[in-house]
Motif scaffolding. Sequence first.
Motif, PDB file in Angstrom:
ATOM      1  N   ASP A  33       2.083  -8.579   0.272  1.00 16.92           N
ATOM      2  CA  ASP A  33       2.150  -7.131   0.044  1.00 16.92           C
ATOM      3  C   ASP A  33       0.869  -6.616  -0.607  1.00 16.92           C
ATOM      4  N   GLN A  34       0.310  -7.415  -1.510  1.00 21.28           N
ATOM      5  CA  GLN A  34      -0.942  -7.009  -2.143  1.00 21.28           C
ATOM      6  C   GLN A  34      -2.076  -6.913  -1.123  1.00 21.28           C
ATOM      7  N   TYR A  67       2.173 -11.787  -2.716  1.00 22.97           N
ATOM      8  CA  TYR A  67       0.758 -11.625  -2.389  1.00 22.97           C
ATOM      9  C   TYR A  67       0.523 -10.998  -1.016  1.00 22.97           C
ATOM     10  N   ARG A 103      -4.358  -3.517   0.827  1.00 23.42           N
ATOM     11  CA  ARG A 103      -5.803  -3.445   1.036  1.00 23.42           C
ATOM     12  C   ARG A 103      -6.160  -3.293   2.518  1.00 23.42           C
TER      13      ARG A 103
END
Length: 494
Positions: free
Chosen positions: A206-207, A204, A211
Amino acid sequence: MFLIAAGIALQFAIYVVLLVLFSQYFVYFYWICVLVSLVMALFISTWKSKLAYKIAWIIPILLVPLIGGVMFIILGGARDPHYHREETRRTLKRQLPSRLSTTDLMRYGPDAMQQAWYLGHAALCPAYTNTETAYFSSGASFFPNFLEELEQAKDYIFLEYFIIAEGSMWSDVLDILTRKAAQGVDVRVIYDGVGSAATLPINYPDQLHARGILCRVFQPLLPVLSIHQNNRDHRKICVIDGVTGFVSGLNMADEYIDRKERFGYWKDNALRLRGEAVWSLTVFFLTMWDHQNPRSDFRLFRPRTLPPLNTTGGIVVPYTDTPNPADTVCADLHLQMITKAKRYLYLTTPYLAIDETITSALCTAARSGVDVRIMPPHIPDKKVVFAVTQSNYPVLLEAGARIYEFTPGFIHSKTVVADDLYASVGSCNLDYRSFYLQFENGVWLCGDPAVLSVRDDFLQTLEVCQEITLADCRTLPLFRRLLQSIYRLFAPLF
């Protein structure tokens, strides 16, 4: 109890395997394990910790000598976490100097002065007056304002929460964070590696980075033996531009704002700060960010100006606590608020697993004529911990305290309010884990309008509560009362 039962079962299985494979050496191996357990028990007895906590671990270690020590290392032995305490305290001293004089603090009396003095000098959390507060009595009332404040961010947004869960609530927040990051706002997120282990994918961070959002996971859950996995970041902090901040009991998940039903109606709360005291929240966040990253330049995050404030001169003290054995801020503050209450003391908590010091203080206050009322949930999220909570009822009721279970569902608020003068709102539960094993935070208030808001919230919530009497406890079957006695003995393990 589950840990002990699991330990006994696992030990028996290991014994059987060893007996078959190494039957001629098993007796020697067994007595070596017993000797090691005795040594560990002696070590725990000299440990700087509460006596009840030590006893609760010595018993299972002696009962299950083969793996009792391993259980302690993983679940109980980490009072010295990966945390640079002295360096952090130097940062707090440098960034958070005392702002109010003894004369300023004495305005609300010597008891208030002593509590503020403790927070300012022992915990290095100074008091402020030029701060506006707003109390939210539910997650549903908090969330619209929270989103509005996030939309106003111009420089930075800092979020630090124990649990972040993908869902409607976090989606609304994430949309704003993504948009703000694209506008050049410095957006940072910290979440706990265990608290969010079941609610977020392992990649997460990296996610979020994709953004434009910086992210750090506090001590990720690892499939290896570690003495530090028991110390968690349980704090709930939001900072916007160093001007507006939120502390609360709630996390970033749908049940906290009643978009998802879990355990009936979920009762939670939050406190918004605007003004000088928000700088303390900024420093708290950055010291945690620096916990595992390069050092921050705090000067870059100082707010340039403060907006016009509607303040009344009340004292506002954001505070933080750590698992280090030298830091017992939450326990000490609760003890002071209990012992200094004169007319009434109202507490809300999802868990009531308290040590003898807090229990004795509550009983003494009740016997001294203080109206002591405690509000735990009626519908629990953890049945074993709820049994521990209920095991504390008889001794408190016998002393004259009153207990009201929140019947619509699960109360997750963590508040203390006394005498229309003091209040505390934050992340700290009334249990061993919050007092001694986790990073926590909150805000202590004195003479501030939010104190009366916390009081009014408690009194209004009483209308939907069920009062528990001593007769209710005494009508329980003998077996359940026996179990409650055992639960109280092992309360520090939950």
